[in-house]
Design an enzyme around this catalytic site. Sequence first.
Site, mmCIF file in Angstrom:
data_model
loop_
_atom_site.group_PDB
_atom_site.id
_atom_site.type_symbol
_atom_site.label_atom_id
_atom_site.label_comp_id
_atom_site.label_asym_id
_atom_site.label_seq_id
_atom_site.Cartn_x
_atom_site.Cartn_y
_atom_site.Cartn_z
ATOM 1 N N PRO A 2 0.837 -1.191 0.000
ATOM 2 C CA PRO A 2 0.000 0.000 0.000
ATOM 3 C C PRO A 2 0.876 1.247 0.000
ATOM 4 O O PRO A 2 1.919 1.283 0.651
ATOM 5 C CB PRO A 2 -0.791 -0.105 1.306
ATOM 6 C CG PRO A 2 -0.716 -1.535 1.686
ATOM 7 C CD PRO A 2 0.596 -2.026 1.177
ATOM 8 N N GLU A 3 0.461 2.266 -0.738
ATOM 9 C CA GLU A 3 1.206 3.508 -0.771
ATOM 10 C C GLU A 3 0.544 4.529 0.145
ATOM 11 O O GLU A 3 -0.483 4.261 0.771
ATOM 12 C CB GLU A 3 1.319 4.007 -2.211
ATOM 13 C CG GLU A 3 2.095 3.041 -3.099
ATOM 14 C CD GLU A 3 2.450 3.634 -4.451
ATOM 15 O OE1 GLU A 3 2.462 4.865 -4.601
ATOM 16 O OE2 GLU A 3 2.724 2.843 -5.377
#
Length: 298
Positions: A2-3
Site C-alpha cells: 500500500p502507498e
Amino acid sequence: MPELPEVETVRRGLQPVLEGARLVNVEARRPDLRFPFPERFSERLNGKTVTALGRRAKYLTMHIEDGPVLICHLGMSGSFRIETAEGGDIPGAGAFRHERSKSAAHDHVVFDVASPKGERSRVIFNDPRRFGFMLFAEGAPDAHPMLAGLGIEPTGNALDGPLLASLLKGRRSPLKAALLDQRLIAGLGNIYVSEALWRAGLSPLREAGTIAGSGKKAKEQCERLAEAIRSVIADAIAAGGSSLRDYVQADGSLGYFQHSFAVYDREGEPCPKPGCGGHIERIVQSGRSTFYCRTCQR
C-alpha cells in the site's frame, strides 16, 4: 505494498472508531508478524485510551495515553476491518463494498474498543502473508528506527519547487529512482511516482539532477513536478486510494483511483494527454515496472 494514499485512507477510516476510544482488550493471536510483537504487547495497551491516530509516510501511528506509540505497517496484504461488538459489519460501507476473507486464521490482532459513550466495537488486523508489523516507539515516534531519516511528506504545500530542487541537486540516479528514495520524500511509491511524472511531462529515465539547476527551465520543471506530486497524492486520497490486489479500506470498501490512472498499468494504450499522439510504454527500473509516454515525457 500500500502507498501513502491507501494508508491515509485507512487512517481516516479507523479514526472515528479509535480516537478517544478505550482499548478494553487487545488480543494478539500469534507471537509475531514480520517481527515478534513487543514484550507485554497486550498488557501495555489494555485499558488505555487512544489519544490520536496518525500517519508518517506509509506507517500508521497509534498514540496511547500514558503509554508507547504503536507503529503499524500493513505490509503486502494487511488490512483492518471494523465490526460491531457482536461481529457484524458496520453500516455505511460505501459504493465499492466487497467481501474480504474473514478467516480467523488470518485475524492476528483484535482490538476490543469502547467509545467515550460506551459503544463497543472491534478493530481487527487481518494479514494472510504476515508481512505487516506492530512495534512500540517508547519516545518520539520520529526517533524510532522505522521512521528516523524519512524525508518530507508529499502533502500540503511544504513540498515546492525550490525544496524539490534542493533534494535532487547533484543526483545522477534516474529521476524515478530519486523520487522513490524515502530519505528524500516519504511515502511516495511506484504507482504515484509514475503518475506524477506523467502529469509533469518528465521522463522517469532522465538524470534527477538535471531539473535542479538554476536556470529558468529547470526551475519550471521542478515547480511542475512538485505540483504534480502534491496533486496526484491529494487526488488519490480523495478517491480512497487504489485497490490493487489486497488493498481495501477499513470499512471493507474499495478505493477507486485506479480508474483514473493515466499511465500505470496501461501499456500499449494511447497517451491520454491531448494532442500527444504517443503510446504508454512499460520498462523495468530497479526491478519494478515503470509506465510512461516517451513522446510527451522528456
